[in-house]
Design a protein around this motif. Structure first.
Motif, short mmCIF file in Angstrom:
data_model
loop_
_atom_site.label_atom_id
_atom_site.label_comp_id
_atom_site.label_asym_id
_atom_site.label_seq_id
_atom_site.Cartn_x
_atom_site.Cartn_y
_atom_site.Cartn_z
N ILE A 297 61.72 39.30 34.86
CA ILE A 297 61.31 38.41 35.95
C ILE A 297 60.45 39.17 36.95
CG2 ILE A 297 62.19 37.13 37.95
CD1 ILE A 297 64.60 36.38 36.13
N ILE A 298 60.88 40.37 37.30
CA ILE A 298 60.11 41.13 38.28
C ILE A 298 58.73 41.46 37.73
CG2 ILE A 298 59.96 43.37 39.44
CD1 ILE A 298 63.09 43.09 39.64
N TRP A 299 58.68 41.82 36.47
CA TRP A 299 57.38 42.15 35.89
C TRP A 299 56.47 40.92 35.95
CZ3 TRP A 299 53.83 40.88 32.21
CH2 TRP A 299 52.86 41.86 31.95
N LEU A 300 57.03 39.77 35.58
CA LEU A 300 56.23 38.54 35.61
C LEU A 300 55.76 38.23 37.03
CD1 LEU A 300 58.18 36.23 33.15
CD2 LEU A 300 55.92 37.25 32.83
N PHE A 301 56.68 38.31 37.98
CA PHE A 301 56.32 38.04 39.38
C PHE A 301 55.25 38.98 39.87
CE2 PHE A 301 59.95 35.48 41.51
CZ PHE A 301 59.81 34.51 40.53
N SER A 302 55.29 40.21 39.37
CA SER A 302 54.33 41.18 39.87
C SER A 302 53.00 41.11 39.12
CB SER A 302 54.90 42.60 39.80
OG SER A 302 55.24 42.88 38.46
N HIS A 303 52.97 40.35 38.00
CA HIS A 303 51.72 40.25 37.26
C HIS A 303 51.20 38.82 37.22
CE1 HIS A 303 52.78 44.28 35.98
NE2 HIS A 303 51.51 44.42 35.69
N LEU A 304 51.81 37.94 37.99
CA LEU A 304 51.32 36.56 38.07
C LEU A 304 50.95 36.25 39.50
CD1 LEU A 304 53.84 34.56 35.85
CD2 LEU A 304 51.48 35.13 35.31
N SER A 305 49.85 35.54 39.68
CA SER A 305 49.52 35.06 41.02
C SER A 305 50.17 33.70 41.20
CB SER A 305 48.00 34.95 41.17
OG SER A 305 47.53 34.00 40.25
N TRP A 306 50.06 33.15 42.41
CA TRP A 306 50.73 31.87 42.68
C TRP A 306 50.20 30.76 41.78
CZ3 TRP A 306 55.13 31.31 45.08
CH2 TRP A 306 55.54 32.31 45.97
N ASN A 307 48.95 30.86 41.31
CA ASN A 307 48.46 29.81 40.41
C ASN A 307 48.60 30.21 38.94
OD1 ASN A 307 46.57 31.78 40.50
ND2 ASN A 307 44.94 30.53 41.35
N TRP A 308 49.63 31.04 38.68
CA TRP A 308 50.03 31.40 37.33
C TRP A 308 48.94 32.07 36.51
CZ3 TRP A 308 55.08 31.39 36.62
CH2 TRP A 308 55.83 30.57 37.45
N HIS A 309 48.12 32.88 37.17
CA HIS A 309 47.13 33.65 36.43
C HIS A 309 47.65 35.06 36.21
CE1 HIS A 309 43.49 31.25 35.93
NE2 HIS A 309 43.96 30.55 36.96
N TYR A 310 47.36 35.59 35.04
CA TYR A 310 47.78 36.96 34.76
C TYR A 310 46.92 37.92 35.57
CZ TYR A 310 48.27 41.45 32.45
OH TYR A 310 48.46 42.78 32.20
N LEU A 311 47.57 38.86 36.22
CA LEU A 311 46.86 39.84 37.03
C LEU A 311 46.96 41.20 36.38
CD1 LEU A 311 48.36 38.87 40.49
CD2 LEU A 311 46.07 38.32 39.70
N SER A 312 45.88 41.91 36.35
CA SER A 312 45.97 43.28 35.85
C SER A 312 46.62 44.13 36.94
CB SER A 312 44.59 43.81 35.50
OG SER A 312 43.86 44.01 36.69
N ASP A 313 46.98 45.35 36.59
CA ASP A 313 47.69 46.20 37.52
C ASP A 313 46.96 46.39 38.84
OD1 ASP A 313 49.50 46.36 35.57
OD2 ASP A 313 49.16 48.46 35.03
N GLU A 314 45.63 46.44 38.79
CA GLU A 314 44.86 46.71 40.00
C GLU A 314 44.92 45.55 40.99
OE1 GLU A 314 43.13 47.05 36.82
OE2 GLU A 314 44.20 48.97 36.83
N GLN A 315 45.27 44.37 40.47
CA GLN A 315 45.27 43.18 41.35
C GLN A 315 46.66 42.87 41.87
OE1 GLN A 315 43.62 41.10 37.97
NE2 GLN A 315 42.00 40.30 39.28
#
Lengths: 78, 791
Positions: free
Chosen positions: B580-598
């Motif tokens: 869950i934490i990984w998902l929360f930290s790699h998803l933006s509020w509009n459910w886009h996958y974010l790379s580590d830099e973002q």
């Protein structure tokens, strides 16, 4: 001579005459075998002066001086 | 399937018999009352399958401890079709006291005379036939340890008739008992004789029964009027003492003679000699401290026996890099060959302790598994988010948790040895005086020190405490005894401070934090026992079991229990939360996958940023700038499991680019990188930042424990106490954290804190003396309002 268990010195022994106190503490004393007639031998005092260890009914029991003060013991010969 | 309950005194070999019968992996201990759970199993070596329930060790069926209540309710509940009463043949008298009470129930009973091998060895004899005749129920000699007689015991147990009527050995009060029994029979209660005797004893559980109090008053009232006791007491006969006395009298006159002793032994036994030393007037406490030191030294030290000197300046052992066997690359150590890597498990600049060696070994294995899987996925062309999720999120999280298992097990092993040998009970004996000052008995020591291993078994172990308020207070402070899972937070943050600032000594910081936790626990105990959980110091009346050599099998069973529990935890709660934490930290509020830099745009980051100001008084809030939310997030994930705190740091440090390379288990380099990045970003002073980091550790040590510990505490606490316990943990951690931060950063706030503490103590003392009453002020206001309303 009747003496309180709390005043016993190590190696002193005697027969329980009366168990005072009240409530759960008394219930526990009775359940653990401190009943009138039971023979107790004072073993030792804890390093910090309290609690004490006694032998009765073939096993070792520890109790505080405050609790031992509820137990009247008739001192006899070992 | 018929069910038999195992009942008996603590330390009578009950759990050993349970294991022998069921082959189950129940834990056996030598601490009176360690069997705090109801364990179940099945006995199959018989014509029919028999269910076996292991009841907690009890001395009596009076409701003195929760364990006694558990056992009593279970026996009377009607489920067991028989009781196997185990008796320690080396100590007949006290063991038979419980038998007397069991016989008063209507449940069929069979007596298992345990430890017959030891009786034989000492040359004593027990007349089994005579006992059986006097008791009126089958008696079977067995040895749970060797397995002798167990089969015969079960054969006779199965043959027990379904019905039995309670019998009592109490002659004098028979009339009262008969009358009270009639009362219960009319009410349609099973085991009326047992209830009648308990009611006569003024048993608190019995008095709650509808109409029981009136019935007792009626029956006993007649008794006191009719007999010559009227002069003796104003109430009625002291039935409580009479009943206990008559039971013991019957035992010592009729039953105990069944055992004949070879000779009375005037010489000191081995047990006595050991005891003399371990409870010695002068040496007892130093021996205890030395023992505890070695327990923790063998588990956690990275410098065994201080072979490498006591301080950094004394260190003389070369590291593997110094020896030319490895090279440093990008902050990571690369070993010349596999042999050197294996050597690094045992030695790298110092000889490691067994606990550390096992940890290193496990991590070596786990790292290669994780490396293999991630490498395989990359070469198979998996998407970046997939390898990230598997490598950093799932494997990283689970392996970080499993990495602690060796040290937790080593710690448990030592505690089990101390427990099994009988030493733990002596420690309670030696330290009771000290603990009484804090408002608890020496018994509370055991769960507290277990807290250094894990809060879950520690909270369960509080069931041996007789007093409810003492239990509540103890459960609340258990998390302050920094558990195995919190140690990595300590070592990582302390290591990070040392690595980033080049100051201090990680060991000293770690030790100081342990001490801080203990001090916080003591202060909170005293505070609670003087305010919300006020009460008399509970009695301390406890058996001191004979010393004996710990049994290898028992130890292993204990460790296996812990391992199962821990691994299960790692793969359930922690697995779920890391994903869950990984998902929360790699998803933006509009459910886009974010790379580590973002990462700064992730859901987790915004939650962290939102609550970040809450931690400002503790030093790791707004003042840490745009990356400070990492600390807030770590504090949240720590609620799920403390192991997550460092796992979170590791993940986030890599994500925000504070650390290059793959994550390490200890997380020291990652934290050091994080610290440098934040310092460069905000220009915060080294002193303030160090204070903030130490405050962060202090916060984690005194705050709400992990989910597993919370769930256990909720189960162990009385109804309605849990929410206050959570509030207590939040308050304590907030106060301790801000105290550490403000004093550490500026020193002068110490004066304010001391003044506040002095004021609080003064208020409590005054209140307890009855000179000051806060509630009075409110009451007066209410009265005024009421009178106004009336007029």
């Amino acid at each position: 001579m009747i003496k309180l268990l709390s005043e016993f010195k190590p190696t002193e022994a005697g027969k329980v005459v009366r168990v005072g106190g009240e409530g759960r503490m008394r219930r526990r004393l009775l359940d653990m075998g401190i009943t009138p007639g039971a023979e107790v031998v004072m073993r030792k005092v804890a390093p910090l002066g309290d609690p004490i260890e006694v032998t009765l009914r073939g096993y070792e029991l520890t109790l505080r001086k405050a609790e031992a003060a509820c137990v009247e013991v008739e001192i006899g010969d070992r | 399937m018929r069910i038999f309950a195992l009942a008996g005194n603590p330390n009578c070999g009950k759990t050993t018999l349970f294991n022998a019968l069921t082959g189950a992996t129940a834990h056996v201990g030598n601490w009176p009352g360690v069997t705090v759970d109801k364990r179940e199993g099945v006995y199959k070596k018989c014509s029919e399958k028999i269910g076996i329930v292991d009841l907690p060790g009890i001395y009596s069926l009076s409701p003195y401890t929760p364990e006694e209540v558990i056992s009593r309710n279970y026996i009377l509940g009607g489920e067991p079709s028989g009781i196997i009463n185990i008796i320690d043949a080396t100590n007949l008298e006290r063991n038979l006291y419980l038998t007397m009470q069991l016989l008063e129930t209507d449940v069929p009973v069979i007596v298992a005379l345990n430890m017959m091998d030891e009786v034989d060895k000492s040359g004593d004899k027990v007349d089994v036939a005579a006992l059986e005749e006097k008791l009126g129920v089958p008696v079977m000699p067995i040895s749970a340890l060797t397995g002798a007689g167990i089969k015969e015991l079960m054969t006779r147990a199965v043959a027990l008739s379904e019905k039995r009527e309670g019998t009592t050995v109490l002659p004098s009060s028979l009339r009262e008992i008969v009358e009270l029994k009639a009362f219960y029979e009319k009410e349609g209660v099973s085991s009326p004789l047992f209830h009648a005797v308990k009611l006569l004893e003024n048993d608190e559980l019995e008095l709650e029964f509808r109409g029981a109090k009136a019935a007792r008053e009626k029956v006993c009232g007649i008794a006191s009027a009719g007999e010559e006791t009227a002069a003796a007491s104003d109430d009625c006969v002291d039935y409580e003492a009479v009943v206990a006395d008559e039971r013991y009298k019957y035992i010592s006159e009729k039953l105990a003679p069944a055992k004949t002793r070879k000779t009375t032994k005037p010489t000191l036994t081995k047990s006595d000699k050991i005891d003399r030393l371990l409870t010695h007037r002068v040496w007892a406490i130093p021996i205890f401290i030395v023992m505890m030191f070695f327990v923790f030294h063998f588990t956690f030290s990275e410098n065994l026996f201080f072979l490498n000197g006591f301080t950094e300046s004394q260190a003389w052992m070369p590291s593997l890099v110094d020896l030319g066997l490895a090279v440093e690359e990008n902050g990571e150590t690369v070993y010349n060959n596999f042999g050197v890597q294996l050597l690094s498990v045992i030695y790298d600049g110092a000889v490691f302790s067994p606990g550390v060696i096992l940890t290193n070994l496990l991590n070596l294995i786990l790292d290669s598994i994780s490396g293999g899987i991630v490498g395989g996925m990359e070469s198979a062309g998996a998407a970046a988010w997939a390898t990230g999720l598997v490598g950093d999120g799932i494997l990283g999280g689970i392996f970080a948790v499993l990495g602690f298992l060796p040290q937790i097990l080593v710690l448990f092993l030592f505690f089990s040895i101390l427990e099994d040998s009988g030493y733990m009970a002596r420690i309670a004996f030696v330290l009771d005086r000290v603990f009484r000052k804090f408002g608890v008995s020496g018994r509370a020591f055991m769960p507290m020190i277990m807290g250094f291993g894990c809060s879950v078994p520690a909270a369960i172990n509080t069931r041996t405490l007789a007093d409810e308020k003492e239990r509540t207070a103890t459960i609340r402070v258990i998390p302050f005894f920094s558990c195995g899972a919190k140690l990595p937070i300590l070592t990582a943050v302390a290591g990070g401070i040392v690595a980033a600032f080049g100051i201090g000594n990680a060991d000293v910081i770690t030790f100081a934090m342990y001490a801080l936790g203990v001090v916080a626990a003591i202060v909170c105990l005293m505070l609670m026992r003087n305010t919300s959980l006020k009460g008399e110091t509970p009695p301390f009346i406890m058996e001191l079991p004979a010393y004996h050599r710990p049994r290898f099998k028992n130890l292993m069973l204990h460790l296996w229990d812990k391992t199962k529990h821990f691994v299960k935890k790692a793969f359930t709660i922690i697995f779920a939360s890391t994903v869950i934490i990984w998902l929360f930290s790699h998803l933006s509020w509009n459910w886009h996958y974010l790379s580590d830099e973002q990462m700064n745009e992730s859901i987790l980051a915004s939650i962290g940023m939102f609550i970040q100001p809450l931690f400002t008084p503790l030093g790791f809030g707004s003042q840490l700038g745009r990356f400070g939310w990492v600390f807030a997030v770590a504090a949240i994930t720590g609620l799920i499991a403390k192991e997550n705190v460092i796992a979170t740091f590791t993940t986030l440090a890599i994500c925000i680019g504070a650390y290059m390379g793959e994550g390490t288990e200890e997380g020291i380099e990652e934290l050091a990188g994080l610290i440098s990045v934040i310092q460069a970003d905000t220009g915060i002073s080294m002193q303030a930042f160090t204070a903030a980091l130490i405050s962060f550790i202090a916060f984690n040590m005194t705050t709400i424990p992990c989910f597993a510990a919370c769930a256990t505490a909720k189960g162990e606490l009385q109804k309605g106490k849990f929410k206050w316990t959570v509030a207590f943990w939040l308050a304590s951690s907030y106060i301790v954290g801000s105290m550490v931060y403000t004093v550490g950063a500026w020193v002068w706030p110490l004066a304010i804190w001391l003044a506040v503490i002095a004021a609080v103590i003064a208020l409590i003392v005054l209140r307890n003396k009855g000179k000051f009453d806060i509630t009075k002020i409110f009451k007066r206001k209410k009265k005024v309002k009421n009178t106004e309303a009336e007029s």
